[in-house]
Each structure stands twice: as structure tokens, then as C-alpha cells.
Scaffold this motif. Structure first.
Motif, short mmCIF file in Angstrom:
data_model
loop_
_atom_site.label_atom_id
_atom_site.label_comp_id
_atom_site.label_asym_id
_atom_site.label_seq_id
_atom_site.Cartn_x
_atom_site.Cartn_y
_atom_site.Cartn_z
N UNK A 32 -42.48 -16.93 34.15
CA UNK A 32 -43.17 -17.92 34.90
C UNK A 32 -44.69 -17.25 34.71
N UNK A 33 -45.12 -16.41 34.59
CA UNK A 33 -46.25 -15.73 34.41
C UNK A 33 -47.12 -16.73 33.25
N UNK A 34 -46.18 -16.48 32.22
CA UNK A 34 -46.66 -17.24 30.87
C UNK A 34 -46.84 -18.78 31.37
N UNK A 35 -45.78 -19.12 32.08
CA UNK A 35 -45.71 -20.69 32.36
C UNK A 35 -46.82 -21.17 33.19
N UNK A 36 -47.26 -20.20 34.11
CA UNK A 36 -48.39 -20.24 35.13
C UNK A 36 -49.71 -20.59 34.14
N UNK A 37 -49.96 -19.56 33.43
CA UNK A 37 -51.29 -19.33 32.43
C UNK A 37 -51.34 -20.53 31.62
N UNK A 38 -50.24 -21.18 31.33
CA UNK A 38 -50.30 -22.26 30.13
C UNK A 38 -50.69 -23.48 30.80
N UNK A 39 -50.51 -23.63 32.29
CA UNK A 39 -50.87 -24.55 32.89
C UNK A 39 -52.29 -24.94 32.71
N UNK A 40 -53.16 -24.14 32.14
CA UNK A 40 -54.73 -24.15 31.91
C UNK A 40 -54.84 -24.28 30.48
N UNK A 41 -53.89 -24.43 29.74
CA UNK A 41 -54.13 -24.50 28.07
C UNK A 41 -54.88 -25.71 27.67
N UNK A 42 -54.72 -26.85 28.49
CA UNK A 42 -55.56 -28.06 28.22
C UNK A 42 -57.02 -27.60 28.17
N UNK A 43 -57.32 -26.75 28.96
CA UNK A 43 -58.60 -26.65 29.09
C UNK A 43 -59.31 -25.91 28.00
N UNK A 44 -58.45 -24.94 27.48
CA UNK A 44 -58.85 -24.36 26.32
C UNK A 44 -58.70 -25.42 25.10
N UNK A 45 -57.70 -25.96 24.91
CA UNK A 45 -57.63 -26.80 23.91
C UNK A 45 -58.72 -27.89 23.64
N UNK A 46 -59.15 -28.21 24.80
CA UNK A 46 -60.12 -29.49 24.71
C UNK A 46 -61.64 -28.96 24.96
N UNK A 47 -61.92 -27.63 25.90
CA UNK A 47 -63.09 -27.16 26.17
C UNK A 47 -63.41 -26.15 25.27
N UNK A 48 -62.71 -25.48 24.54
CA UNK A 48 -63.10 -24.59 23.66
C UNK A 48 -62.70 -24.48 22.31
N UNK A 49 -61.76 -25.12 21.85
CA UNK A 49 -60.88 -25.52 20.77
C UNK A 49 -61.47 -26.86 20.11
N UNK A 185 -67.57 -18.71 35.98
CA UNK A 185 -68.18 -19.93 36.04
C UNK A 185 -67.57 -21.21 35.68
N UNK A 186 -66.49 -21.29 34.89
CA UNK A 186 -65.71 -22.21 34.10
C UNK A 186 -64.71 -21.69 33.39
N UNK A 187 -63.80 -22.57 33.08
CA UNK A 187 -62.93 -22.27 32.13
C UNK A 187 -63.21 -22.04 30.73
N UNK A 188 -63.81 -20.98 30.68
CA UNK A 188 -64.40 -20.46 29.14
C UNK A 188 -63.45 -19.41 28.44
N UNK A 189 -63.95 -18.98 27.26
CA UNK A 189 -63.18 -18.10 26.74
C UNK A 189 -63.08 -16.65 27.31
N UNK A 190 -64.26 -16.36 27.97
CA UNK A 190 -64.05 -15.10 28.72
C UNK A 190 -62.95 -15.20 29.94
N UNK A 191 -62.78 -16.19 30.67
CA UNK A 191 -61.72 -16.39 31.55
C UNK A 191 -60.46 -16.33 30.95
N UNK A 192 -60.40 -17.03 29.77
CA UNK A 192 -59.03 -16.97 29.19
C UNK A 192 -58.50 -15.61 28.70
#
Length: 496
Positions: A32-49, A185-192
Motif C-alpha cells: 500500500x505504500x507503493x500504491x500510495x506513492x504511485x498516486x502521484x506518478x502522473x505528476x512525474x510522467x507529465x511534469x518531469x518525463x 515547492x512542487x511535484x519535482x524530481x527532488x520530491x519524488x
């Protein structure tokens, strides 16, 4: 009876120590920890990748289907696994390693690749993650069969699991929103990087603790009828499901409850209920925190009742309580002005709402938690009926259908709001509360959960595994084991 590892000769109870149940529940917490962290994966995929919103939404939907497909395969592998390290421990550890490796790769490599390779690589990494995730989550269900079969102990898993999940999803959201966002400050690489590092370390520790908890139970003598277990092939999945009525009924009850719960938690529904109907979207977060304590109390009381009266009886009684609480809220909101509900001036109407809403959401937490140990009962029933020990197959049949049905939640919300004219977009904050919007909000927020609970109640009428039946099953399995051991002793004596 002592909570230590003992066997009741009357019913064949294999009991566990409380700490074993508490620590084994951490296996579910790790995933569930991984399930939780992947709720933000769209921010990585769209904002970083740099992937588009449409692309990432399509990928995540497809991955949900792939997740369901992997369940039967992993379940079959679990049932066929025989090693000196046991049946479940290798799957747990390998699964966790695969998850950690895929997360590391996904977040650290995807955005480094040329744009034309990013989508393919992201899909591949996510698919590998799902395989590891399915391996570890399948053990959570299947491992219940060896951990304990004592009717007063199996429900205890629900208490620990509920508390841990609140810590993950509610505590995790507060941690991300109040600490990580403020820091980075935002959903950036440092946060992830920071979030994923914490999650991987915690999940790794939890997996080790869960492995220790099941260590001395992960042995062949606890696997159903041990040497009498019938050989099972992959093509036996459908016949097992068709012949196991308790499994069918539990799947119906659990999946409809799951859909009801997911529908209410959809972002558009939260906007419709809190933002438009009550007129204060900020209440959604505050009330979520308020309902934590009542939810835990309801779960605790429900588990205590299940230890005394059985899990089937508890699921039925809890479902009726949910029907009554949300059933009162529908006419309640048709009579009052919803906008007068406020936490700033705690009037009688607000108090009544909080009580009824807390009961309903608490039941929504209890019923899914009760289902996991009930899957172990269904697996024991399969062993009793056919001689097969296939907890992996039973658990993943359940997961496969549950995931497929629960994936309908977003589509159901979209279909219902389209009925009242919202075909191109969902209701937005600031809109006027019209009569059709009020009625549809009440139907989605309260009517759908009520329907889910009513279907569960009906399904449980055909679910035969009550407390008395489970006593009969455990006694029969224990007698069969003892008979087999006596025959083996006689054979050895004749050889000598």
C-alpha cells in the motif's frame, strides 16, 4: 485459549501469536505504500518525463487491466511453489525487490531517455512493477491460511490492517501536502526522490517483519491436507470458481462494496458533495480527518463482534448499519438546507450529519477489511470439499474479479452525471446547486453505497461459511490430517 501457537484437537485450530498477526499485516502495508506513492506518478510522467495527460491516463487504465490479468498467473505460481524457504516467503521477498527495482528505474531513467522511447520504457517499467506488486499482494490473501485458522484470530488482521492503512493513506497525504510540497515547492524530481526513498526503506522493513511473522508457519504441515493435496492445473481456475459457491458470493459482496466505496471517493463526487452541495470543498479534508477515530472504533468493535459471532454475521450486520445510516442521510438532505452544515458553528444538524456520515464511512472501512480473512475461510472450504490446497488461486480469482469490477467506478460516475446533462465535463466548483444535481449527488454519494451493501446482504444469504460451518470444516481437515499421519506411521512400521 492461549494466543500462542497451539492446536485445538476438537477443531484443528492452528493459532498464532498476536505479534505474528500484527506483523504479517505489514505485508499489505508495504504494498500500500507503493500504491500510495504511485498516486502521484502522473505528476512525474507529465511534469518531469514530459508525457501528455491523455497518454498517461490511457497507460494507467491499460495497466489496471494488466494488473487483473497477472493475478491468476501469480496465484498459480504460488500454489506450485515448493522450496526449503517455504511457499510464501520467497514470493513476498522477490515481489518486494521487483517493486523497488521497477520504481527506481521508472523514476530515474524515463525522463533521461529520448522522447520517442519514454512512453515505451514507462509502460515496461510499470508492467514490471505490477508483476512484483501482484506477487506480494497475493501472499497477503493466501498466507492467511497458514497464519491462523482460529475464528477468534483471523478477524484480528482487519484491525491492524485498518490502522496501518490510515497511517499510509491519510498520514501519507498529510506528509506529502504539509511537508514535502512545502520543502520542495512542487511535484519535482527532488520530491519524488525523497518520497520514493522513504517508501522503499519502509516497505523493505515491513516486508522483512512480515516474513519473520510467517516464518514458522510457512511449512508443508500447514498447507491444507499436506501430502493429500490434489494436483491442480492452470485450467482448473474456472472449474474451481464455478464449483465454489462461497467464493462466488464473497466476490459479489466484496466487489460491489468496493465499487460503492470507490464511487464515493472519486474526485468529481467530492466536488459535487462538498464543493457544490455543502458549499465548502475544504470540508472534505477536515471531515476526512474527523472520521478517522470513529472509523477505527467501528472497525475495532466489528472485529470484536466477528471474533464472537463469525465474520459472515459481522459483514451482514455491518452492511445493515451502513444502509440505515446513509438511508437516513438521503431524506435528511432533502429536508434541510445543506449549506448550513458547518464546523464553525456546530449546530444540531451538523452533529447529526457527522454522526451518520461517520458511521457510514466507518462501515465502508470495516467491510473491505473483514473480507481478507474471509478469503482464507473460502480457501479452507475448497480444501475441505475437494482436497485441493490452492490459496493462491482462490485469492487471485477474488482479486481478478474484484479489480475488473471496481475499475468500473470512474465510468459509472461519468455515466450518472451525463444523465443530468454533464456530457463534456464534470460539475465544477462554484456551480449552482440545481434540483437534478442535488438528486444525482445524493444517488452517487449515498444511494450507490446503499445498493452495494444491499447486494452484499443478499449474497451473504447464499454464503454458507458461518461460524458453525467453519468449526466443522477445521475439524474435518484436522481429522483427515491425523488419519493420514496414522496411515504413514503404520506403513513405516510394516516396512521395519
Amino acid at each position: 485459549m492461549s494466543e500462542s501457537i497451539v492446536t485445538n484437537k476438537s477443531y484443528g485450530y492452528n493459532s498464532a501469536k498476536i505479534w505474528q498477526i500484527a506483523l504479517f499485516a505489514l505485508n499489505n502495508t508495504a504494498t500500500n505504500l507503493y500504491l500510495f506513492t504511485l498516486t502521484f506518478v502522473s505528476y512525474y510522467a507529465t511534469g518531469v518525463a514530459g508525457l501528455t495527460v491523455v497518454v498517461i491516463s490511457t497507460i494507467l487504465t491499460f495497466m489496471r487491466v494488466f494488473d487483473g490479468i497477472t493475478d491468476p498467473i501469480i496465484g498459480f505460481i504460488i500454489d506450485k511453489t515448493e522450496s526449503k524457504f517455504g511457499k510464501f516467503r520467497p514470493i513476498m521477498i522477490i515481489g518486494n525487490i521487483i517493486i523497488a527495482g521497477s520504481i527506481l528505474t521508472m523514476y530515474n531513467v524515463t525522463h533521461q531517455l529520448p522522447e520517442e522511447f519514454q512512453m515505451i520504457f514507462f509502460i515496461a517499467a510499470y508492467a514490471v512493477y505490477i508483476i512484483g506488486y501482484t506477487m506480494q499482494t497475493a501472499v497477503t490473501k493466501a498466507g492467511q491460511t497458514v497464519l491462523t485458522n482460529h475464528p477468534k484470530q483471523r478477524p484480528l488482521f482487519s484491525i491492524f490492517d485498518s490502522v496501518y492503512n490510515i497511517g499510509v493513506f491519510t498520514g501519507g497525504q498529510i506528509f506529502v501536502a504539509s511537508y514535502l510540497i512545502a520543502k520542495h515547492g512542487d511535484f519535482n524530481m527532488a520530491l519524488f526522490t525523497e518520497l520514493n526513498t522513504i517508501v522503499m526503506i519502509a516497505a523493505g522493513v515491513f516486508t522483512v517483519l512480515a516474513t519473520i511473522a510467517i516464518w514458522n508457519k510457512d511449512r508443508k504441515e500447514y498447507f491444507g491436507l499436506a501430502d493429500l493435496t490434489v494436483n491442480t492445473r492452470f485450467r482448473d481456475y474456472l472449474p474451481i470458481f464455478k464449483a465454489n459457491r462461497p467464493l462466488q458470493m464473497l466476490v459479489i459482496a466484496a466487489s460491489t462494496d468496493k465499487v460503492a466505496s470507490l464511487v464515493m471517493r472519486q474526485a468529481p463526487v467530492m466536488v459535487m458533495f462538498f464543493g457544490i452541495m455543502l458549499g465548502d470543498y475544504a470540508l472534505s479534508g477536515t471531515i476526512s480527518l474527523i472520521t478517522i477515530v470513529p472509523g477505527l472504533i467501528i472497525t475495532f468493535l466489528g472485529v470484536m463482534y466477528a471474533r464472537k459471532s463469525g465474520m459472515k454475521n459481522t459483514l451482514v450486520k455491518a452492511s445493515w448499519l451502513g444502509v440505515i445510516s446513509f438511508g437516513i442521510l438521503i431524506p435528511f438532505f432533502l429536508i434541510i438546507d445543506p449549506s448550513i452544515i458547518s464546523l464553525e458553528s456546530m449546530g444540531g444538524i451538523t452533529i447529526v450529519f457527522l454522526i451518520l456520515f461517520s458511521i457510514g464511512t466507518g462501515i465502508g472501512t470495516l467491510t473491505p477489511s473483514i473480507v481478507i480473512p474471509m478469503i482464507a475461510d473460502v480457501s479452507d472450504y475448497e480444501t475441505f470439499k475437494t482436497g485441493r490446497y490452492v490459496p493462491g488461486m482462490i485469492g487471485t480469482i477474488f482479486s481478478f474479479i474484484d479489480k475488473m469490477v471496481s475499475s468500473l467506478a470512474p465510468a459509472l460516475v461519468g455515466f450518472l452525471v451525463a444523465i443530468i446533462g454533464y456530457k463534456n465535463e464534470f460539475p465544477q466548483l462554484g456551480e449552482t446547486l440545481t434540483t437534478p444535481l442535488l438528486i444525482m449527488t445524493l444517488i452517487i454519494a449515498f444511494g450507490i453505497p446503499i445498493l452495494g451493501w444491499l447486494i452484499s446482504i443478499i449474497a451473504m444469504k447464499f454464503y454458507i461459511l458461518d461460524k458453525k460451518k467453519m468449526n466443522e470444516i477445521q475439524s474435518a481437515i484436522a481429522d483427515e490430517k491425523q488419519k493420514s499421519e496414522e496411515e504413514e506411521d503404520e506403513d513405516e512400521a510394516m516396512v521395519w
